[in-house]
Motif scaffolding. Structure first.
Motif, mmCIF file in Angstrom:
data_model
loop_
_atom_site.group_PDB
_atom_site.id
_atom_site.type_symbol
_atom_site.label_atom_id
_atom_site.label_comp_id
_atom_site.label_asym_id
_atom_site.label_seq_id
_atom_site.Cartn_x
_atom_site.Cartn_y
_atom_site.Cartn_z
ATOM 1 N N ALA A 1 0.831 -1.205 0.000
ATOM 2 C CA ALA A 1 0.000 0.000 0.000
ATOM 3 C C ALA A 1 0.865 1.255 0.000
ATOM 4 O O ALA A 1 0.559 2.236 -0.693
ATOM 5 C CB ALA A 1 -0.931 -0.001 1.215
ATOM 6 N N SER A 2 1.961 1.227 0.748
ATOM 7 C CA SER A 2 2.856 2.385 0.792
ATOM 8 C C SER A 2 3.466 2.654 -0.568
ATOM 9 O O SER A 2 3.572 3.819 -0.997
ATOM 10 C CB SER A 2 3.963 2.151 1.828
ATOM 11 O OG SER A 2 3.445 2.070 3.131
ATOM 12 N N PHE A 3 3.847 1.602 -1.265
ATOM 13 C CA PHE A 3 4.426 1.778 -2.602
ATOM 14 C C PHE A 3 3.400 2.395 -3.545
ATOM 15 O O PHE A 3 3.705 3.322 -4.313
ATOM 16 C CB PHE A 3 4.912 0.438 -3.160
ATOM 17 C CG PHE A 3 5.621 0.558 -4.485
ATOM 18 C CD1 PHE A 3 6.993 0.712 -4.539
ATOM 19 C CD2 PHE A 3 4.907 0.531 -5.682
ATOM 20 C CE1 PHE A 3 7.650 0.837 -5.764
ATOM 21 C CE2 PHE A 3 5.553 0.650 -6.903
ATOM 22 C CZ PHE A 3 6.927 0.809 -6.945
ATOM 23 N N ASP A 4 2.177 1.900 -3.469
ATOM 24 C CA ASP A 4 1.144 2.339 -4.407
ATOM 25 C C ASP A 4 0.610 3.733 -4.092
ATOM 26 O O ASP A 4 0.006 4.378 -4.968
ATOM 27 C CB ASP A 4 -0.021 1.339 -4.409
ATOM 28 C CG ASP A 4 0.379 -0.026 -4.945
ATOM 29 O OD1 ASP A 4 1.389 -0.106 -5.680
ATOM 30 O OD2 ASP A 4 -0.300 -1.022 -4.610
ATOM 31 N N ARG A 5 0.804 4.222 -2.851
ATOM 32 C CA ARG A 5 0.242 5.514 -2.455
ATOM 33 C C ARG A 5 1.167 6.683 -2.728
ATOM 34 O O ARG A 5 0.791 7.837 -2.475
ATOM 35 C CB ARG A 5 -0.105 5.509 -0.957
ATOM 36 C CG ARG A 5 -1.239 4.578 -0.574
ATOM 37 C CD ARG A 5 -1.486 4.578 0.932
ATOM 38 N NE ARG A 5 -2.241 5.736 1.392
ATOM 39 C CZ ARG A 5 -1.735 6.741 2.073
ATOM 40 N NH1 ARG A 5 -0.449 6.742 2.405
ATOM 41 N NH2 ARG A 5 -2.496 7.754 2.456
ATOM 42 N N THR A 6 2.381 6.440 -3.179
ATOM 43 C CA THR A 6 3.325 7.537 -3.358
ATOM 44 C C THR A 6 3.775 7.643 -4.807
ATOM 45 O O THR A 6 3.901 6.630 -5.510
ATOM 46 C CB THR A 6 4.544 7.360 -2.442
ATOM 47 O OG1 THR A 6 5.375 8.511 -2.531
ATOM 48 C CG2 THR A 6 5.364 6.141 -2.810
ATOM 49 N N GLY A 7 4.037 8.862 -5.235
ATOM 50 C CA GLY A 7 4.495 9.082 -6.596
ATOM 51 C C GLY A 7 5.991 9.268 -6.704
ATOM 52 O O GLY A 7 6.551 9.197 -7.804
ATOM 53 N N ASP A 8 6.653 9.531 -5.586
ATOM 54 C CA ASP A 8 8.102 9.739 -5.588
ATOM 55 C C ASP A 8 8.701 8.852 -4.500
ATOM 56 O O ASP A 8 8.695 9.205 -3.322
ATOM 57 C CB ASP A 8 8.431 11.213 -5.319
ATOM 58 C CG ASP A 8 9.916 11.515 -5.439
ATOM 59 O OD1 ASP A 8 10.732 10.575 -5.416
ATOM 60 O OD2 ASP A 8 10.264 12.712 -5.540
ATOM 61 N N HIS A 9 9.212 7.695 -4.905
ATOM 62 C CA HIS A 9 9.657 6.705 -3.927
ATOM 63 C C HIS A 9 10.993 7.045 -3.278
ATOM 64 O O HIS A 9 11.397 6.415 -2.316
ATOM 65 C CB HIS A 9 9.723 5.325 -4.592
ATOM 66 C CG HIS A 9 8.394 4.854 -5.097
ATOM 67 N ND1 HIS A 9 8.000 4.999 -6.401
ATOM 68 C CD2 HIS A 9 7.352 4.284 -4.446
ATOM 69 C CE1 HIS A 9 6.774 4.520 -6.549
ATOM 70 N NE2 HIS A 9 6.361 4.078 -5.380
ATOM 71 N N GLY A 10 11.686 8.050 -3.799
ATOM 72 C CA GLY A 10 12.946 8.451 -3.186
ATOM 73 C C GLY A 10 12.824 9.622 -2.240
ATOM 74 O O GLY A 10 13.739 9.900 -1.461
ATOM 75 N N ALA A 11 11.676 10.302 -2.268
ATOM 76 C CA ALA A 11 11.527 11.531 -1.480
ATOM 77 C C ALA A 11 11.629 11.275 0.015
ATOM 78 O O ALA A 11 12.143 12.114 0.762
ATOM 79 C CB ALA A 11 10.188 12.192 -1.806
ATOM 80 N N ALA A 12 11.147 10.112 0.475
ATOM 81 C CA ALA A 12 11.141 9.840 1.914
ATOM 82 C C ALA A 12 12.544 9.778 2.502
ATOM 83 O O ALA A 12 12.708 9.911 3.726
ATOM 84 C CB ALA A 12 10.401 8.530 2.192
ATOM 85 N N LEU A 13 13.558 9.588 1.657
ATOM 86 C CA LEU A 13 14.932 9.588 2.158
ATOM 87 C C LEU A 13 15.316 10.942 2.740
ATOM 88 O O LEU A 13 16.281 11.036 3.507
ATOM 89 C CB LEU A 13 15.902 9.194 1.039
ATOM 90 C CG LEU A 13 15.723 7.786 0.460
ATOM 91 C CD1 LEU A 13 16.681 7.568 -0.710
ATOM 92 C CD2 LEU A 13 15.932 6.725 1.534
ATOM 93 N N ASN A 14 14.572 11.980 2.375
ATOM 94 C CA ASN A 14 14.853 13.306 2.927
ATOM 95 C C ASN A 14 14.679 13.345 4.438
ATOM 96 O O ASN A 14 15.268 14.191 5.114
ATOM 97 C CB ASN A 14 13.935 14.350 2.287
ATOM 98 C CG ASN A 14 14.237 14.568 0.814
ATOM 99 O OD1 ASN A 14 15.355 14.329 0.356
ATOM 100 N ND2 ASN A 14 13.241 15.026 0.066
ATOM 101 N N HIS A 15 13.860 12.443 4.970
ATOM 102 C CA HIS A 15 13.669 12.424 6.424
ATOM 103 C C HIS A 15 14.975 12.143 7.154
ATOM 104 O O HIS A 15 15.212 12.671 8.249
ATOM 105 C CB HIS A 15 12.632 11.370 6.797
ATOM 106 C CG HIS A 15 11.235 11.765 6.464
ATOM 107 N ND1 HIS A 15 10.140 11.036 6.848
ATOM 108 C CD2 HIS A 15 10.742 12.829 5.779
ATOM 109 C CE1 HIS A 15 9.043 11.621 6.417
ATOM 110 N NE2 HIS A 15 9.381 12.700 5.764
ATOM 111 N N ASP A 16 15.819 11.281 6.579
ATOM 112 C CA ASP A 16 17.113 11.019 7.202
ATOM 113 C C ASP A 16 17.950 12.293 7.250
ATOM 114 O O ASP A 16 18.618 12.579 8.254
ATOM 115 C CB ASP A 16 17.865 9.930 6.425
ATOM 116 C CG ASP A 16 17.331 8.547 6.700
ATOM 117 O OD1 ASP A 16 16.848 8.304 7.816
ATOM 118 O OD2 ASP A 16 17.388 7.696 5.798
ATOM 119 N N LEU A 17 17.924 13.060 6.163
ATOM 120 C CA LEU A 17 18.697 14.307 6.113
ATOM 121 C C LEU A 17 18.163 15.296 7.147
ATOM 122 O O LEU A 17 18.938 15.949 7.850
ATOM 123 C CB LEU A 17 18.621 14.909 4.711
ATOM 124 C CG LEU A 17 19.126 14.016 3.567
ATOM 125 C CD1 LEU A 17 18.896 14.700 2.225
ATOM 126 C CD2 LEU A 17 20.599 13.683 3.763
#
Length: 301
Positions: free
Chosen positions: A209-225
């Protein structure tokens, strides 16, 4: 889960997906997820326990996750304070003055920030699977990745099994939906720890569901930054927190070992600490969501 309503709220120029369950006239519980995790990471079973206890429950997608707006981090970097502002905007969007704030991992740090800097918005605080927001985990991670012994004066690094998994995951192909789902599922399996059983079907549904609900799968990596930015507002003493506080931590957390939770509780003089035998850094174990829901319900009562 029935009886829910979705609402898009604004936080500055961003649009955040939110979902409310329960009677809007009941006191509010705001559920704040961790790094790179969407609001649906809060299990329905946990939400149902809180609603049955006479609370309305709001969960939401952080910026850069799910159906919420994504950010160009290089052009517009953000920090913990900005994520906390998003949480406050979610309350504003639902017309809620103050809430029982429940945060997991990074969400626990967001809850701390609100309790320190926006105390009027926090009725109670429940911080799970997290540590003091002013502690930088970078040095411990660096020592562990370099094969050096932990600094006894610092909080411990993640478990070796988790660090090994990160190295292995970086080498895995993740070009297709199936490959991304498989890699994420394995991450949650490792985060679950090796004591409590892993609810693979529930985790698999969440990952898909998480994969299907997002359009930019790399954006969440910003949380680490964002999480690594140790700005001055994170260094305010946590002893200033006045909201009744409960710290919940698993004894088998491979990402933030138990001393992180104990350290957080030690910095908030009036807080209560609750260790959960066998729990790791997830809620993907049969019966665990309802158990945690009951613990939260007792605290906010």
């Amino acid at each position: 889960m029935t009886g829910t309503a979705e609402l898009i709220v604004e936080s500055g120029e961003l649009r955040l997906w939110t979902e409310r369950a329960g009677n809007p006239n009941d006191p509010t519980v705001l559920l704040v997820m961790g790094t790179a995790a969407q609001g649906i990471g809060w299990p329905d079973e946990l939400v149902e326990v809180l609603v049955a206890g006479g609370r309305q429950v709001i969960r939401y997608d952080h910026r850069d996750t799910g159906r919420s707006s994504c950010v160009d981090f290089a052009a517009h970097p953000y920090a913990l304070a900005d994520l906390a502002a998003d949480a406050a905007a979610v309350l504003d969007g639902h017309g809620v003055a103050a809430a029982h704030v429940v945060g997991a991992s990074l969400g626990g740090a967001i809850g701390q920030w609100l309790a320190v800097h926006r105390p009027e918005r926090v009725l109670t605080l429940t911080a799970m699977m997290t540590g003091p927001m002013g502690h930088s985990a970078g040095p411990a991670w660096a020592r562990a990745m370099a094969g050096q012994a932990p600094d006894p004066a610092d909080l411990p690094p993640p478990a070796p099994r988790f660090l090994a998994h990160l190295a292995q995951r970086a080498a895995l192909p993740q070009g297709t939906r199936e490959e991304c789902v498989a890699a994420s599922l394995e991450t949650w399996r490792v985060l679950n720890g090796e004591v409590l059983p892993f609810d693979e079907p529930a985790a698999h549904r969440f990952v898909e569901a998480s994969f299907d609900r997002t359009g930019d799968h790399g954006a969440a990596l910003n949380h680490d930054l964002a999480g690594r930015r140790m700005t001055g507002d994170r260094l305010v003493p946590l002893s200033s927190i006045k909201a009744p506080t409960l710290v919940v931590h698993g004894t088998e957390d491979p990402l933030r070992p138990l001393p992180h939770g104990r350290a957080l509780a030690g910095e908030i003089p009036h807080s209560r600490f609750r260790s959960i035998p066998g729990m790791g850094h997830t809620l993907f174990s049969p019966g665990l969501p309802r158990q945690i829901g009951d613990i939260i319900r007792e605290h906010i009562a």
